[in-house]
Write a protein that holds these residues in place. Structure first.
Motif: not given
Length: 81
Positions: A3-22
């Motif tokens: 969240l500190y490095v990439f921001g709220l929007y990127v972190a939320a999108a990446v976490f959501t995709v990775v979690y839902l996919r795997f």
């Protein structure tokens, strides 16, 4: 940390995709669409409803604006040093 490095929007999108996919074994299409809707909803929340409240400050946003020491400032602010 993401969240500190990439921001709220990127972190939320990446976490959501990775979690839902795997973890949830959802399809790539569903994972991507769900992440896009989530980011749009968070953006609308901060942009329309909580207008006076900005999204959390990130290190990359400050570095892109020419302040390379911003990441160190954020770490010191977060850990109280």
């Amino acid at each position: 940390m993401a969240l500190y490095v990439f921001g709220l929007y990127v972190a939320a999108a990446v976490f959501t995709v990775v979690y839902l996919r795997f973890q949830a074994k959802s399809s790539w299409l569903f994972s991507g669409l769900y992440a896009a809707v989530l980011v749009a909803a968070v953006h609308a929340l901060f942009g329309l409803v909580l207008t006076p409240v900005p999204p959390p400050r990130t290190a990359t946003r400050s570095v892109w604006r020419g302040r390379p020491s911003a990441y160190i400032d954020l770490l010191e602010e977060a850990y109280g040093r």
